[in-house]
Design a protein around this motif. Structure first.
Motif, short mmCIF file in Angstrom:
data_model
loop_
_atom_site.label_atom_id
_atom_site.label_comp_id
_atom_site.label_asym_id
_atom_site.label_seq_id
_atom_site.Cartn_x
_atom_site.Cartn_y
_atom_site.Cartn_z
N VAL A 57 0.95 -1.10 0.16
CA VAL A 57 -0.11 0.15 -0.38
C VAL A 57 0.60 1.05 -0.13
O VAL A 57 1.72 1.34 0.73
CB VAL A 57 -1.14 0.55 1.25
N SER A 60 -3.26 5.74 1.15
CA SER A 60 -4.64 6.03 1.48
C SER A 60 -5.24 6.66 0.78
O SER A 60 -4.95 8.41 1.52
CB SER A 60 -4.97 5.54 2.68
N TRP A 68 -11.38 5.10 4.05
CA TRP A 68 -10.10 5.79 3.14
C TRP A 68 -10.00 3.91 2.77
O TRP A 68 -9.70 3.17 2.82
CB TRP A 68 -8.74 5.43 4.42
N GLU A 69 -10.01 4.83 1.13
CA GLU A 69 -9.33 3.27 0.03
C GLU A 69 -7.96 3.40 -0.48
O GLU A 69 -6.89 4.63 -0.36
CB GLU A 69 -10.07 4.09 -0.76
N ASP A 70 -7.20 2.15 -0.05
CA ASP A 70 -5.92 2.14 -0.27
C ASP A 70 -5.58 1.49 -2.02
O ASP A 70 -5.65 1.73 -2.89
CB ASP A 70 -5.67 0.46 0.16
N THR A 72 -2.73 0.78 -4.11
CA THR A 72 -0.67 0.46 -4.16
C THR A 72 0.35 0.44 -4.95
O THR A 72 -0.11 1.42 -6.17
CB THR A 72 -1.27 -1.31 -4.62
N SER A 252 3.50 5.02 8.53
CA SER A 252 2.24 5.78 8.63
C SER A 252 2.46 7.26 8.32
O SER A 252 2.76 7.41 9.30
CB SER A 252 1.40 5.53 8.01
N ARG A 277 3.65 4.26 3.77
CA ARG A 277 1.93 4.33 3.47
C ARG A 277 1.97 6.35 3.97
O ARG A 277 2.21 6.33 4.65
CB ARG A 277 0.77 3.76 3.53
#
Length: 627
Positions: A57, A60, A68-70, A72, A252, A277
């Motif tokens: 990931v 986000s 929150w959408e990851d 990649t 992160s 991240r």
């Protein structure tokens, strides 16, 4: 990044080598932890990450529903590639400048790397910039394209477009600019992007970042890909507890400082380099930022002192409303003592026990306000102050203070892990040398120092000394272990009519930490003594009013309120303990409004425009010198 990579500790940083002259340390140097990048550019980072760890990931993104959408590493590289093809399809040529005028968003970072992949040079513009500032940057850089966040920024650029004849493209993120670029580039072969990336070398200019312009017209700092590699590669290795998790939780960070500023930009690039991240928080309004921190739950943050001061003051205000101010103050003192004791030696058992008690009652609430998982904060912009630095350390959050400029690709010095020293901004970043000139000015040398100031017609102006040092304009000193202490700016030193030199920054930084104070300007040049203009923090003032049942009192009357003035006088008295009697603040004046960027009194990075303030409030300043 794999768990094995995270669990590997680099060797402990080598202490600075120092050079003394006449009994004073005049130079400090820390060898680089990584070799200079021999080839390639920042444009390669997304592709390398996608090749080595496509499913990791990388980001986000916050959706409209708050989830929150990851994203990649593989997906990010694909998006960078498709947008780069769109830029090529729109006719942008290698070396062209593209400006980005937006808040801290995913689209900002995406376009930054896509522009590099297309062989371009990015030019950040603060979204709060005035029409004049925006026009000047676009004109001076020779930008052929500009991407803005929304229609407000688009109107600013459009109104000036007649005076920017070279600006061929204006794209708006809010109206689907990224998708339009992807569609435009659909027919462009992949090899075109590969060829553009192949043209870039470490010595190619990556970006033109314009200085804040506290004393005049902003200047474009030409930073190369090599400058960023020297900065982020050494910073990632040096600050290994920050960028490399030694526990199961991946590292992160939530970016909320402007990506238009070199500090935020450097950390964003460093995180992509280290596969950390990243999230973006476009709004730093208290409620918005706290919500984003709670949802994202970062393990470290980059911040300016203002943010940490607000968190502390808000926690203290909440405790006071609940009738627990005395308990909070005791917890604060325990945290400060613990932080100071840990720096000097091992804290006593009784101090450890007291800290454990308050950890459950107070400190965990401080950490919760930052998302609950933060263990490290990289802080820059201005000194945080010994009290708050020790407090946060005692509360379980390690603060790494640093010092740097746009011209040095952000940090030139930083607090070494596990070796903090109160009142300093740490050691030279590995690969960097610090020299103290005869007049106390800080000079810097190393791979992080920029290529020069941008001048499209006459070539880059390189403001180095004959032997290759960059004079910063800041004043400081080095101690026997190579720690740097900042004492002020050469141009800001106040000389009273009695000939006393006064550095305003320590007094201003101390006062600004008070919950009632938003900003402070210390004055006294060619005057018999030192005075100060003070503006009030609106959140702190609202709390003060509620607690003293003075909601009905007008703001104008509050600036003359005896209780409020007495509280500010105590803060001034505390600040004066830092300096001699001749340097102390004798009088102060409370202004009813705040200094702001819109009012012309602050730069986009919240630095004081001293000349403008002194001019606009000359009457108030003169009144402080009347008998």
């Amino acid at each position: 990044m794999s768990d094995a990579r995270r669990a590997t500790d680099p060797p402990a940083p080598v202490p600075p080598r120092t050079v003394s002259l006449d009994g004073r340390v005049r130079e400090a140097y820390v060898p680089p932890l990584v070799p200079r990048a021999p080839r390639g550019s920042l444009a390669d980072l997304p592709y390398e990450n996608a090749h080595q760890a496509p499913d990791d990931v990388a980001f986000s993104r916050k959706r409209p529903d708050g989830v929150w959408e990851d994203v990649t590493a593989g997906r990010f590289a694909a998006e960078v590639h498709s947008v780069a093809k769109g830029l090529i399809a729109e006719g942008l040529q290698p070396g062209d400048r593209i400006a980005i005028m937006a808040r801290t968003t995913y689209e900002w970072t995406l376009l930054d790397f896509a522009a590099w992949a297309a062989g371009l040079v990015t030019v950040p513009v603060y979204p709060t910039s005035s029409a004049f500032q925006t026009r000047w940057i676009l004109q001076d850089s020779g930008a052929v394209a500009c991407a803005v966040e929304g229609m407000d920024e688009a109107r600013v650029v459009s109104a000036e477009r007649r005076q920017i004849p070279g600006l061929a493209h204006l794209w708006v993120f809010g109206t689907g600019a990224i998708d339009k670029l992807r569609r435009a580039g659909a027919h462009v072969p992949d090899e075109a992007v590969t060829a553009r990336r192949g043209l870039l070398t470490p010595d190619t200019i990556a970006t033109l970042i314009y200085t804040s312009g506290t004393t005049g017209r902003p200047k474009g700092c030409a930073l190369t890909h090599a400058n960023f590699f020297a900065e982020v590669d050494n910073a990632v290795e040096f600050l290994h507890p920050v960028f490399r998790s030694l526990i199961k939780e991946p590292t992160s960070t939530l970016l909320f400082l402007p990506l238009s500023h070199v500090f935020g930009r450097m950390v964003a690039i460093g995180c992509i380099r280290a596969r950390v991240r990243i999230g973006h928080a476009p709004s730093i309004e208290d409620d918005d930022l706290l919500t984003d921190l709670a949802g994202f739950r970062p393990t470290f943050l980059l911040a300016i002192p203002y943010v940490l001061e607000k968190v502390f003051n808000s926690a203290r205000a909440t405790a006071e409303r609940m009738g627990r101010a005395a308990s909070f103050d005791r917890a604060s003192k325990v945290a400060q003592r613990y932080g100071e004791a840990r720096e000097a030696a091992t804290p006593s058992l009784s101090l450890k026990a007291a800290r454990a008690v308050y950890d459950q009652l107070v400190y965990r609430r401080i950490r919760a306000a930052l998302g609950g998982h933060v263990r490290h904060v990289v802080c820059g912009g201005s000194p945080l102050g010994q009290r708050l630095s020790a407090f946060y350390a005692g509360a379980g959050i390690e603060v790494y203070e640093g010092y740097g400029l746009t011209e040095t690709t952000a940090a030139a010095t930083v607090t070494p892990p596990q070796r903090p020293r109160a009142g300093t901004v740490g050691w030279p970043l590995p690969g960097t040398a610090v020299r103290i000139a005869d007049d106390g000015e800080i000079w810097l040398k190393g791979g992080i120092v920029f290529a020069g100031y941008w001048d499209a017609q006459h070539g880059q102006a390189v403001p180095y000394t004959a032997d290759g040092w960059f004079p910063t304009g800041d004043l400081g000193s080095l101690d026997e272990d190579g720690y740097l202490r900042i004492t002020g700016r050469k141009k800001e030193i106040i000389v009273t009519s009695a000939g006393k030199n006064v550095a305003p920054a320590p007094l201003e930084d101390w006062l600004r930490a008070h919950p009632l104070v938003a900003q402070c300007l210390v004055v006294g040049d060619n005057r018999p003594y030192v005075t100060a203009l003070v503006t009030l923090d609106q959140d702190g003032l609202a709390h003060w009013r509620r607690m003293r049942q003075k909601d009905h009192v007008s703001l104008a009357d509050l600036t003359r309120d005896p209780d409020l003035l007495a509280g500010l006088q105590r803060a001034v008295d505390e600040a004066n303990r830092l300096v001699s009697r001749a340097e102390s603040i004798r009088r102060f004046h409370v202004l009813p409004g705040e200094f702001s960027e819109r009012g012309g009194h602050l730069t986009p990075s919240l630095k004081l425009k001293r000349r403008a303030i002194a001019r606009d409030f000359s009457r108030e300043i003169d009144a402080m010198y009347r008998d």
